[in-house]
Motif scaffolding. Structure first.
Motif, short mmCIF file in Angstrom:
data_model
loop_
_atom_site.label_atom_id
_atom_site.label_comp_id
_atom_site.label_asym_id
_atom_site.label_seq_id
_atom_site.Cartn_x
_atom_site.Cartn_y
_atom_site.Cartn_z
N TYR A 913 0.85 -1.18 0.00
CA TYR A 913 0.00 0.00 0.00
C TYR A 913 0.89 1.24 0.00
O TYR A 913 1.95 1.25 0.62
N VAL A 914 0.43 2.26 -0.70
CA VAL A 914 1.20 3.50 -0.82
C VAL A 914 0.38 4.63 -0.21
O VAL A 914 -0.75 4.89 -0.64
N GLY A 915 0.94 5.27 0.81
CA GLY A 915 0.25 6.37 1.47
C GLY A 915 1.17 7.56 1.62
O GLY A 915 2.33 7.54 1.18
N ARG A 916 0.65 8.60 2.24
CA ARG A 916 1.46 9.80 2.41
C ARG A 916 2.51 9.57 3.48
O ARG A 916 2.25 8.89 4.48
N ILE A 917 3.68 10.16 3.29
CA ILE A 917 4.84 9.83 4.11
C ILE A 917 4.64 10.15 5.58
O ILE A 917 5.26 9.53 6.46
N ASP A 918 3.76 11.11 5.91
CA ASP A 918 3.57 11.51 7.30
C ASP A 918 2.35 10.87 7.94
O ASP A 918 1.91 11.30 9.01
N ASN A 919 1.77 9.84 7.31
CA ASN A 919 0.59 9.17 7.85
C ASN A 919 1.03 7.98 8.70
O ASN A 919 1.38 6.91 8.16
N TYR A 920 0.98 8.13 10.03
CA TYR A 920 1.41 7.07 10.93
C TYR A 920 0.27 6.15 11.34
O TYR A 920 0.49 5.21 12.10
N LEU A 921 -0.93 6.38 10.84
CA LEU A 921 -2.01 5.43 11.08
C LEU A 921 -1.84 4.16 10.25
O LEU A 921 -2.42 3.14 10.57
N ILE A 922 -1.03 4.24 9.19
CA ILE A 922 -0.90 3.09 8.28
C ILE A 922 0.50 2.48 8.32
O ILE A 922 0.76 1.52 7.61
N ARG A 923 1.38 3.00 9.17
CA ARG A 923 2.79 2.60 9.14
C ARG A 923 3.11 1.39 10.01
O ARG A 923 2.33 1.02 10.89
N HIS A 924 4.30 0.84 9.75
CA HIS A 924 4.98 -0.07 10.67
C HIS A 924 6.48 0.11 10.45
O HIS A 924 6.90 0.79 9.50
N PRO A 925 7.32 -0.47 11.27
CA PRO A 925 8.76 -0.18 11.19
C PRO A 925 9.42 -0.58 9.89
O PRO A 925 10.48 -0.02 9.54
N SER A 926 8.85 -1.51 9.13
CA SER A 926 9.49 -1.97 7.90
C SER A 926 9.05 -1.21 6.66
O SER A 926 9.49 -1.54 5.55
N CYS A 927 8.20 -0.24 6.83
CA CYS A 927 7.74 0.53 5.67
C CYS A 927 8.92 1.25 5.00
O CYS A 927 9.93 1.56 5.65
N VAL A 928 8.77 1.53 3.70
CA VAL A 928 9.83 2.15 2.92
C VAL A 928 9.40 3.56 2.53
O VAL A 928 8.35 3.75 1.91
N ASN A 929 10.20 4.54 2.91
CA ASN A 929 9.93 5.93 2.52
C ASN A 929 10.43 6.19 1.10
O ASN A 929 11.53 5.76 0.74
N VAL A 930 9.63 6.93 0.33
CA VAL A 930 10.06 7.41 -0.98
C VAL A 930 9.88 8.93 -0.96
O VAL A 930 8.80 9.46 -1.24
N THR A 931 10.92 9.61 -0.56
CA THR A 931 10.84 11.05 -0.33
C THR A 931 10.44 11.80 -1.59
O THR A 931 9.68 12.78 -1.54
#
Length: 1332
Positions: A913-931
């Motif tokens: 899933y691809v979400g906005r980088i500052d959305n911590y409702l959908i994150r976990h530690p292994s997520c990958v940022n694409v700045t």
């Protein structure tokens, strides 16, 4: 008395049969009795002409000579044994006599022609504007000359027919204030099987403030009431087609050129390419003052290639320092005879050709006398480009009252040739045509007048005027961007006579011209109406509803279902320069609108009015330059919207963006209509707009619809194109306000309203399965905002292309461009290819993006798969950033933007899933940022919770995941100022969340489980005052009727641990120490397909809190770290894919508006000298197969033009050392019906193939010496297709990447027939016609 015209005696015209007293159940337009003798009369009574109602059985009245001949025949029968030879001879004689008589008449009678009815009387009412004509029973008139009357009423079986000649020599104009046809009356101009050949004009005259206004119809009209017949049939013409070659501004590829300057001393020189009319060099040589300038001119002319056009004009003076060597060079290379004696301040101009001699030179000189030159020294010569376009080069020099002027012009002469896709041999000199804009502005549509063009093929015309804008005639990057070209002229014309300027109560504050035109209105129970190939101009009345060029008003079913054997239709109409719509379908079903053009009109053009119109077929219609009007709020632009406030309540000021500004070329108010092969080529707002009325409106109010439009399946949508509109090419969303303005809602009746969502179900029944709405073959380009805005459920867009739109496709100039914009949902994008999305310093450009400034929800069920990004896409996805256009990027939808990359084709991570980088409702530690994208890529399972509160305006909600308490999400809510604000966060399942407020906790909260599958769950804690008391209930909400089922009450438990053990039960726990009310939201029902809710209804929890506290309910400080949990991934992050996606992207290479044709994609890669030295190959690619070559020389591919997908018949390479045989090979070695693809590599000094290219498509020999690269597409055969082209570059330069799409298996190639070509559009037309 029966009068006959020069056609002689002719058969009786069949009067319509009238199955129900008015409506014809068996009428065949233009049908007449065959030419044959009747049986002998049995009595005097039977020989009489029958009354009009019996005309179907009418027979001829024989002349005495004929009766005598018949009597002679009877005698012969009595004596047949004796005189049989004589009888045979007599019979032969009479046959021969009949033939001779037929030939001797002006022309033989045609049994299908209404004006040949022998019972017609020639009628000439003269010029009397006071005469009120009533044509009644027994009156059967043939109008034979111009006439002016006050009015015409045709009733009680009366008949009016326009007289005609087969040679088209009649020219009849009938002027009248109105024509009313009713009760068996009929008006005929031609017939479907006997089209009118002459020129017929009905001119409707009168001003809005003069004369009598008729009941129902008003003024200046043709009206058809019950029992009336209107049959108008002009000569058939190809209605509209597409450009087959780009039409350049000025008519020349590189544009026209004009230059003028005073006191530009010396010799001003221009060098023009003889093949393209391009200005190659522009220089001034001051040969008056400096000898070096004369030497520089000499060298300049010496190095020019033979064949170049050179124009020279003296500015001020040029002779003083002009050296003899330079004079000799001008004489030798340009053939000048006047340069030798050029004197002080003499005006001299020359146009010549390098090495062309004196015969190619045109020059002029004028003496300088008394500060004047005694006229202009003007030189001019005409040339042709390799494409066959004639152009003139002009140079001039003169003195005027002491001022020296010199200048140049390069311009087309004798008209501009247009290359068209279809056979337009029916278009004639003098006809008016329109060419659509292919840019963002619809106002680049242009009108032209056709000139005689004996050299033109049937696919070409020549126009008088010079184009002001570029009109594309190419398929670009596989997308058909060819301009529509329509013929406006017809030989049957209905027009309004207009005043010179606006007057009276005609909305003159918005229009400076008269908008009170004529109108044609057809009402229920007419007998027969068919209009074909009729021109309607200056029609429609802007100041009153119901006055449109063509208006079917509450006619009900007008096809077989309504008792009409011959479906009611309008075909081939040209409606232009009109003042209120094009065709209005109002309370009318089953109408066929075909091959009709609507150009330069005010308000919605093709207009389905009340939301009840169904089963209508719009086939191959063209609408362009659809401008705002005043009638309805949705017609209006910004200023009209805010100014026209007579129908709003109180002091309400309309909001243009949400109340108005929706004018559309096709306004489709009910989905159950069929759109096939149409083009919306420029509208102020939208090309095609589907909207959904909550209930019937206008005069259809009160009708009970069997199904709601928003639930009704979509009719056929196939092969439509939309471009050059401002808001959107295609728009599927919204409705109109169906209540009168009031204090509760002060907006005007029928203003735009956001009250409908398209969600089609089988039979329009919400209890039955959903039905996908199919948008098949949509081409959208050059729309300022959106290529398409599509909002609703189960909408499939397939086989479609979007190019050069502000935003290509949205599901729902320096602005951010997005190829596919995600909004609302759920949407599924698959097998899509993105090309050429490259950001610039002042413009974000991404292939995939989201709606900007979005307060609404985005569902995590939006998913993408099999997506392919071309080499020139540098930003696959972009979530926006604070700044221009995105503003603060802090609305609820901005923060919750998300989509599912099911196969990793977007991100490289499968099932991510691809979400906005500052959305911590959908994150976990292994997520990958694409700045670069402002995005985060995560694994997991996601859903939504809709949180709705009551009576809590301007309340902000904060939601925090227990694993990331330092990164809460603050939501403003949807409809923040409304009584029931709603918050719609996307959440990761199987996690805990807490909810807080920036004010007192709402006493009533609803929690909806959205996109939860069965047994999906989250835990939620809501903040309340410590003394709050709760009543919590669960139930399934039925959205279509608001009912609740399977309701249960929640019961309290004593600890969070107990709640966790009983999470499947209806329990809650209130921690009064932290103020958090905990409960589990766990789905019980099964969710089907793309539905937001379960099949049993939407699972809803209602929390009713009792408390007297007014304190802010924010429990963050107390909740954490007590309820903090360590972040974890419930679903492992997949490994990044290492192999390119197989089968990604569209399988279709080219998207055209003629999908029944096969196009061969051809690409040329032509490197420059530097790139060649670097080792880059030269490539010709055919249908994806690359043919590369690296040696200098000429490379040729020969392709069979009659084989699909393609058949290569020969491949030849001629090295640089041996290019001389190329010309002979091109002349003799290429088989007929072949496509020729030629590319060079390296600099070939002398490529002597110019003459050989003429039979392959060039109009004249081309100059091919000293070129960097040459590319040629040609055809060997008896036709010269429009796609034949020559491209060259200067020495040292390449041509880069060129792409062309070549049609195969065309009839004009001479290809053998291989069976009928399948036409899906015609199949659908037949299918939709039969379905009714």
């Amino acid at each position: 008395m029966h009068a006959t015209n020069s056609r002689g005696r002719s058969p009786a015209f069949l009067q319509p049969q009238n199955g129900n007293g008015h409506r014809s159940s068996g009428y065949v337009p233009g049908k007449v009795v065959p030419l044959r003798p009747p049986p002998p009369p049995k009595s005097q009574a039977s020989a009489k002409c029958p009354p009009i109602r019996q005309e179907a059985r009418a027979s001829f009245a024989f002349s005495p000579e004929e009766q005598q001949a018949q009597g002679g025949s009877q005698k012969q029968k009595r004596h047949k044994n004796t005189f049989i030879c004589f009888a045979i001879t007599s019979f032969s004689f009479f046959v021969a006599l009949a033939v001779i008589l037929g030939i001797s008449s002006k022309y033989a009678p045609d049994e299908n022609c209404p004006d040949q009815n022998p019972r017609l009387r020639n009628w000439d009412p003269g010029q009397d504007s006071a005469k009120q004509v009533v044509i009644k029973q027994g009156d059967m008139f043939r109008l034979t000359s111009d006439a002016t009357v006050n009015s015409i009423v045709i009733q009680d079986g009366g008949l009016l027919v326009f007289g005609d000649h087969k040679d088209g020599s009649r020219n009849i104009t009938l002027r009248t204030r109105y024509i009313l046809i009713k009760d068996g009356g009929a008006l005929h101009i031609g017939a479907e099987k006997c089209r009118y050949a002459s020129k017929a004009t009905i001119a409707l005259y009168g001003k809005s403030d003069e004369g009598e206004s008729m009941p129902t119809f008003g003024k200046k009209f043709i009206g058809v009431e019950a029992g009336g017949t209107l049959e108008l049939h002009g000569a058939q013409k190809a209605s509209w087609t597409l450009l087959a070659r780009t039409l350049h501004a000025s008519g020349l590829t590189y544009g026209a050129y004009a230059f003028e300057k005073n006191f530009s001393r010396g010799l001003n020189v221009r060098v023009i390419d003889q093949d393209t009319a391009k200005i190659l060099e522009s220089e001034r040589f001051d040969t008056h003052e400096y000898h070096n300038e004369s030497r520089r001119l000499q060298e300049f002319l010496r190095v020019q290639d033979p064949g170049r056009i050179v124009a020279i004009a003296v500015g001020d003076s040029a002779a003083k320092s002009l050296l003899q060597g330079t004079i000799q060079m001008i004489q030798d290379r340009l053939g000048s005879k006047l340069i030798q004696g050029l004197g002080y301040r003499q005006a001299w101009a020359l146009v010549g050709v390098i090495n062309g001699g004196s015969t190619s030179c045109n020059e002029s000189v004028r003496n300088y006398e008394n500060h004047s030159s005694g006229g202009k020294a003007l030189a001019q010569r005409e040339f042709y480009t390799v494409d066959g376009q004639k152009f003139a080069v002009t140079a001039y020099s003169e003195w005027i009252e002491g001022v020296s002027l010199s200048g140049f012009r390069v311009e087309v002469v004798d008209g501009v040739k247009l290359h068209l896709l279809d056979d337009v041999s029916s278009w004639k000199p003098g006809d008016q045509i329109v060419v659509a804009s292919t840019d963002y502005s619809m106002y680049q549509a242009e009108e032209f007048t056709l000139l005689p063009c004996p050299e033109c093929s049937r696919f070409q015309v020549k126009v008088k005027e010079t184009p002001q804008f570029l009109h594309m005639g190419e398929i670009i990057d596989g997308v058909d961007m060819r301009a529509e070209v329509g013929i406006l002229t017809r030989n049957v014309v209905i027009q309004g006579e207009m005043e010179d300027s606006c007057y009276g109560e005609n909305q003159c504050q918005f229009f400076d011209y008269d908008t009170f035109g004529g109108h044609v209105t057809i009402r229920k129970n007419f007998t027969s109406v068919h209009l074909s190939y009729v021109e309607l101009k200056h029609m429609g009345q802007q100041q009153q509803l119901g006055r449109y060029p063509v208006h079917f008003h509450l006619c009900g079913d007008v096809d077989h279902r309504g008792g009409y054997r011959h479906r009611t239709s309008v075909d081939g109409l040209s409606i232009h320069h009109s003042f209120s719509r094009c065709i209005t379908v109002h309370g009318t079903d089953g109408l066929l609108i075909k091959d009709t053009i609507g150009f330069d009109t005010l308000g919605h053009c093709f207009f389905l009015e009340d939301g009840v119109e169904q089963r209508n077929i719009l086939f191959h219609n063209l609408g362009l330059l659809t401008k705002p009007g005043t009638l309805l709020p949705t017609d209006r632009n910004n200023s009209m919207c805010t100014t026209m406030r007579q129908k709003v309540f109180g002091n309400y000021i309309p909001v243009p963006a949400t109340d108005c500004m929706a004018v559309s070329t096709f306004w489709i108010a009910h989905p159950n209509n069929n759109l096939i092969n149409n083009a919306a080529a420029g509208s102020q707002d939208a090309g095609i707009w589907y909207l959904f009325h909550k209930e019937p409106t206008g005069e259809s109010s009160g009708l009970k619809l069997l199904t709601k439009p928003e639930l009704t399946p979509l009719g056929v949508f196939y092969n439509n194109r939309v471009h050059s509109s401002f808001k959107a090419g295609l728009f599927i969303d919204k409705g109109v306000k169906t209540t009168i303005a009031s204090a509760a809602d002060p907006r005007e009746y029928l203003c735009l309203d956001n009250n409908a969502r398209f969600r089609p179900h089988q039979d329009g029944d919400p209890e039955k399965p959903r039905v996908a709405a199919l948008i098949d073959r949509l081409i959208a380009f050059k729309n300022n905002d959106h290529g398409a805005w599509v909002r609703g459920g189960d909408i499939v867009v397939q086989n479609s292309a979007f190019a050069d739109n502000g935003i290509g496709l949205t599901f729902a100039r320096t602005f951010p461009i997005r190829g596919f914009q995600i909004y609302d949902g759920p949407i599924h994008l698959t097998r899509c290819t993105f090309k050429k999305y490259v950001p610039t310093p002042d413009r974000y450009t991404s292939a995939i993006g989201f709606l900007m400034k979005n307060p609404w929800q985005i569902t995590p069920r939006n998913n993408l798969s099999l997506v392919k990004f071309g080499p020139h896409v540098s930003l696959n996805v972009f979530f926006g950033k604070p700044g221009p256009w995105f503003e603060d990027c802090e609305l609820d939808g901005d923060k919750n933007s998300i989509f599912h990359d099911t196969d990793g084709s977007v991100t490289g991570y499968k099932d991510a899933y691809v979400g906005r980088i500052d959305n911590y409702l959908i994150r976990h530690p292994s997520c990958v940022n694409v700045t670069k994208w402002n995005a985060v890529i995560c694994s997991g399972s996601y859903a939504q919770v809709y949180v709705q509160t009551w009576s809590t305006q301007n309340l902000t909600m904060t939601i925090t995941r227990d694993e990331y308490p330092s990164y809460p999400m603050v939501l403003r809510g949807i409809n923040q100022k409304a009584a029931f604000p709603q918050y719609q966060p996307v959440i990761m399942l199987e996690k805990g969340y807490t909810i807080h407020w920036n004010g007192p906790a709402p006493k009533t909260v609803f929690l909806y489980l959205i996109n939860f599958n069965k047994n999906d769950w989250i835990r939620v804690g809501l903040c309340y005052p410590s003394n709050a008391v709760f009543q919590i209930t669960f139930g399934f909400l039925q959205r279509h009727n608001g009912s609740l089922s399977k309701m249960e009450d929640y019961e309290p438990v004593n600890s969070l641990e107990e709640l966790q053990r009983k999470q499947s039960e209806r329990k809650f726990y209130f921690d009064s120490g932290t103020g958090l009310l905990f409960l589990y939201l766990k789905a019980q029902g099964r969710r089907d397909g793309h539905s937001y809710c379960s099949s049993q209804g939407c699972e809803r929890v209602r929390i009713q809190a009792a408390t007297d506290s007014k304190e802010t309910s924010n429990c963050m400080a107390k909740a954490y770290p007590q309820y903090y949990r360590k972040p974890s991934a419930l679903k492992r992050m997949p490994a990044m894919l290492t192999k390119p996606c197989q089968g990604c992207g569209t399988r279709q290479v080219v998207f055209t508006s003629d999908p029944h044709k096969s196009y061969l994609p051809v690409q040329f890669q032509s490197p420059s000298k530097v790139e060649t030295q670097r080792g880059d190959p030269s490539v010709i690619s055919v249908n994806g197969t690359d043919f590369a070559f690296r040696s200098a020389g000429v490379f040729l591919l020969i392709v069979d033009a009659c084989s699909v997908p393609f058949r290569l018949t020969e491949k030849k390479f001629f090295s640089l050392a041996d290019v001389s045989p190329v010309g002979e090979y091109l002349k003799t070695g290429i088989p007929p019906r072949s496509v020729v693809l030629l590319s060079t590599r390296g600099e070939i000094k002398q490529l002597n193939i110019s003459d050989s290219l003429i039979p392959l498509g060039l109009a004249k020999p081309a100059h091919l010496s000293n070129k960097g690269s040459t590319i040629f597409l040609g055809f060997s055969g008896n036709s010269k297709p429009s796609w034949t082209k020559l491209f060259t570059s200067p020495a040292g330069q390449g041509l880069g990447l060129l792409e062309q799409f070549i049609p195969l298996q065309l009839e004009e190639y001479g290809c053998p027939r291989i069976g009928a070509v399948r036409r899906r559009d015609l199949e659908l037309l037949k299918q939709t016609s039969k379905a009714h």
